[in-house]
Write an enzyme that holds these catalytic residues in place. Structure first.
Site, short mmCIF file in Angstrom:
data_model
loop_
_atom_site.label_atom_id
_atom_site.label_comp_id
_atom_site.label_asym_id
_atom_site.label_seq_id
_atom_site.Cartn_x
_atom_site.Cartn_y
_atom_site.Cartn_z
N ALA A 24 -79.50 -13.06 15.73
CA ALA A 24 -80.07 -13.27 14.21
C ALA A 24 -81.54 -13.35 14.36
CB ALA A 24 -79.47 -14.50 13.69
N GLY A 40 -75.86 -13.50 17.73
CA GLY A 40 -75.39 -12.52 16.65
C GLY A 40 -75.39 -11.22 17.56
N GLU A 93 -72.24 -10.64 19.18
CA GLU A 93 -71.34 -10.52 18.24
C GLU A 93 -71.18 -9.33 17.68
OE1 GLU A 93 -72.79 -14.09 15.78
OE2 GLU A 93 -70.92 -14.97 15.80
N GLU A 148 -76.06 -20.01 20.56
CA GLU A 148 -76.51 -20.62 19.32
C GLU A 148 -76.59 -22.14 19.36
OE1 GLU A 148 -74.58 -18.11 19.56
OE2 GLU A 148 -74.54 -16.63 17.84
#
Ligand code: 3HC
Ligand code: NAI
Length: 698
Positions: free
Chosen positions: A62, A101, A104, A125
């Site tokens: 992210a 992310g 992910e 994270e």
């Protein structure tokens, strides 16, 4: 520009994430992936889809810069679900790191192919105070198993492609071009009639999970570097993957994520991430300044620091020559270097071959001339100005032109040291922290005449050996130790007010510091500060504060190394309170007419913190530190300040400077002028400004 492009290679669509330098998943990238998946599914000529990253990364996750402004649609979880729901198989081509992310996204792909460049695959994270919030806590356990996933998510540590292949995170390792490899893999799937394989579809049978797995993990995170919340929520999120269907698990993940996002701990860790990167920017040293080439390193002094610094360079693959004045010290230092490397081999931290390489890179000598070819020479002899000047004059005669001459002095004036040479432009301070092979901080001290490329060289070499370089101007103690002086002084005052060493250390350690001030002094050696106090005559007020500590040193209690200091130490090096020391403080307090008011834990923390930050504000205003965030970076990397507390400057900004000013003034009224407020704080209160905007820009 943040985007994801779609190209075709015959019957395979290739979606490429493009957002330099590390393909952070900004809104444009998310939209690009979603559009790409839709277009590829709509195109009858396309049989399968490959997703990869542009440049050196698959994706670093992210876009952390978006956290403050809030997410814009489409959300990452939604994009990944769309990918996973693709009717055509989706293969991730992991061309480089895939973090957070980014991983992910790869987990949402049906298959994963990687090459060696994918050396960091992980969910970090927790390190920025949150948890994987786009299905990672649910898909990873389903794909690689609950235990391995729990370890990765709670530690935040990545694995390399090889390890990933072993645990089933990667389906195929390829040599060379990973996109070509992934296209070939996709064609094999199509030929074999294998379609999508959604990671979320598996159910984890509770019976397959060791009964005490989560309890054990919870017991291990008491002092997790992310603070009190993030690791706990990570465990709860992974636990929610057991037995439940994916949808329920993801709903739990979301709720646990929202508990963390935007919380002070998460914001502090995210601030620390950017603060560390910002520290590398020195405003007047742009890309036009080329660091000098450093191929070989010379070190003077094989004591505590010289050997630690030597190890730091050997570990980074650089050849090192250590020069000593004393044969015995040289032998002992070289032995310490060798033993440390050998123990790293024994503990399988490095291979035997790597160990041999490092040992072969070490040369020792009693002759300064051994340093004629060194590109960088770091002096780490006794802390004595006359000796340092003598050495720098000699180095001036021996070192090759253009060599960077650095001093590891912790207090002395780098300009005066430089004046002993005819090349002050080549002189810089490189202040390592003990143990220098472990501690990440390197204060780079810029003298009046330090050339830009000399400074750039010191900063570049810091990065190369895995350190965080932070620039400091010249002053006594530079940034870190000058602030620590104020902090230690306050601890002395509180000892005289009736707090015990264990009260003070305990309060600060419970607040999050790795080690309280008195335990730290015991570790560093109480004699070190004693000698400095003898050399630099203290004001009568300060001398009074240190009277008991000086008496402790004069009793031969120099801290851990003598088995006793503020505390006593058994064979296990564990500290034990000593009533004798408490009596000494009580007696001195009575002699000074102080009443025993025993400050409580909150007051202990507040006073230590405010003294640190008040001195930091003075340092910032004097231009010794470039920015408040540089000061915090120093405290986080050199002094065991917890990342989730952001640093002393971050702390007072969070408290509100007006409130801070009020408190400092109240302490000044009670304790006198050691509490004199930094003018910068008053100015910022008056103007409504922020510490973050004081200092230089950029
Ligand atoms: N978001 C925004 N910017 C990022 C970023 C991210 N996730 N990761 C790196 N950057 C920026 C850095 O700030 C830096 O910018 P600058 O050049 O302007 O200073 C630039 O990219 C290069 O980064 P580094 O200097 O750190 O380069 P390195 O090669 O040393 O390291 C890295 C690369 C290992 C990717 C490191 O930057 C890193 O650890 N990044 C953070 C990774 C991370 O925590 N990802 C998880 C994000 S949270 C998430 O994904 C939530 C999801 O679950 C919903
Ligand atoms: P130390 O006493 O362990 O080692 C100093 C070494 O220098 C000794 O082995 C001595 O024989 C050698 N030496 C003396 N004169 C020499 C000469 N002319 N040529 C070559 N070698 C010579 O000292 P330590 O702790 O390693 O400190 C070294 C420097 O690093 C000091 O300036 C100190 O202030 C600084 N420093 C120390 C830190 C610490 O925690 N110990 C932290 C950061 C900096």
């Amino acid at each position: 520009m943040a985007t994801a492009t779609l190209t075709k290679s015959g019957d395979i669509a290739v979606i490429r994430l493009a957002h330099p330098p590390v393909n952070a998943l900004a809104q444009g990238v998310r939209q690009g992936i979603q559009d790409g998946i839709a277009a590829a599914n709509a195109d009858p000529a396309i049989k399968a889809i490959v997703v990869t990253g542009d440049g050196r990364a698959f994706s670093a996750g992210a876009d952390i810069t978006e956290f403050r402004s809030g997410p814009k649609p489409p959300g990452l979880g939604e994009v990944i679900d769309t990918m996973e729901a693709s009717a055509k198989p989706v293969v991730a081509a992991l061309n480089g790191l895939a973090l957070g992310g980014g991983l992910e996204v790869a987990l949402g792909c049906h298959y994963r192919v990687a090459n060696k460049a994918a050396n960091q695959l992980g969910l970090p994270e927790v390190k920025i105070g949150i948890l994987p919030g786009a299905g990672g806590t649910q898909r990873l356990p389903r794909i690689i198993g609950i235990e391995a996933a729990l370890d990765m998510i709670v530690s935040g540590n990545p694995v390399n492609a090889e390890k990933a292949a072993k645990v089933g995170l990667v389906d195929r390792l390829v040599e060379g071009d990973v996109v070509e490899g992934a296209i070939a893999f996709a064609r094999e799937l199509v030929a074999a009639g294998k379609g999508p394989r959604p990671g979320s579809a598996t159910r984890i049978d509770p019976a397959s999970v060791p009964a005490d797995l989560f309890a054990k993990k919870r017991a291990s995170i008491a002092r997790h570097p992310s603070g009190p919340m993030a690791a706990k929520n990570c465990i709860a999120a992974v636990e929610a993957a057991v037995g439940s269907d994916y949808k329920a698990g993801v709903a739990r993940e979301r709720a646990l994520f929202l508990e963390l996002a935007g919380k002070p701990y998460a914001r502090a860790l995210q601030y620390a991430f950017f603060a560390e990167r910002q520290a590398a920017n020195v405003p007047d040293i742009g890309k036009d300044v080329t660091p000098r080439d450093v191929k070989t390193v010379g070190i003077l002094g094989a004591g505590t620091m010289g050997t630690g610094i030597g190890l730091a360079f050997l570990n980074a693959g650089l050849p090192v020559t250590i020069v000593e004045a004393n044969q015995q010290a040289l032998d002992q230092g070289a032995k310490r270097v060798r033993e440390t490397i050998e123990s790293n081999v024994q503990r399988s931290r490095i291979s035997a071959e790597e160990g041999q390489k490092r040992l072969a890179n070490l040369t020792t000598s009693l002759d300064l001339k051994a340093l004629v070819n060194a590109d960088l020479i770091i002096e780490a002899v006794f802390e004595n100005m006359a000796l340092k000047k003598e050495i720098f004059a000699k180095l001036d005669a021996v070192a090759k032109p253009g060599a960077v001459l650095a001093s590891n002095t912790s207090t002395l004036d780098v300009d005066e040291i430089a004046s002993a040479t005819k090349r002050p432009q080549d002189v810089v301070g490189m202040h390592f922290f003990s143990p220098a092979n472990i501690m990440r901080l390197l204060e780079v001290v810029r003298g009046k005449e330090t050339a830009k490329d000399t400074l750039a060289t010191a900063m570049a070499i810091a990065r190369r050996i895995g350190k965080v370089g932070v620039v400091s101007g010249v002053c006594f103690g530079f940034i870190g130790n000058r602030m620590v002086e104020a902090y230690l002084e306050e601890a002395q005052a509180m000892l005289l007010e009736g707090a015990t060493p264990a009260d003070i250390d305990g309060a600060l350690e419970a607040w999050g510091l790795a080690m309280g001030p008195l335990a730290m002094m015991d570790m560093a050696g109480l004699d070190v500060g004693y000698r400095i106090r003898q050399e630099h005559k203290l004001t009568p007020e300060r001398a009074k504060l240190y009277r008991v500590t000086d008496a402790i040193v004069e009793m031969g209690r120099h801290g851990q190394k003598t088995g006793a200091g503020y505390y006593t130490y058994g064979a296990d090096r564990k500290r034990q309170s000593d009533p004798k020391i408490e009596e000494m403080f009580a007696k001195e307090a009575a002699a000074q007419g102080l009443s025993n008011r025993k400050p409580g834990a909150d007051e202990i923390v507040e006073r230590c913190l405010l003294r640190l930050a008040n001195e930091g504000a003075k340092i910032l205003e004097e231009g010794i530190a470039l920015r408040a965030s540089d000061i915090d970076t120093i405290y986080l990397n050199g002094y065991g300040f917890p990342g989730w507390r952001g640093g002393p400057m971050w702390q007072i900004e969070e408290m509100g400077l007006a409130k801070v000013a009020e408190k400092i003034k109240a302490y000044e009224a009670r304790h006198g002028k050691r509490w004199a407020i930094a003018p910068l704080i008053e100015k910022l209160v008056a103007s409504g400004g922020k510490l973050a905007d004081a200092g230089v820009k950029g």
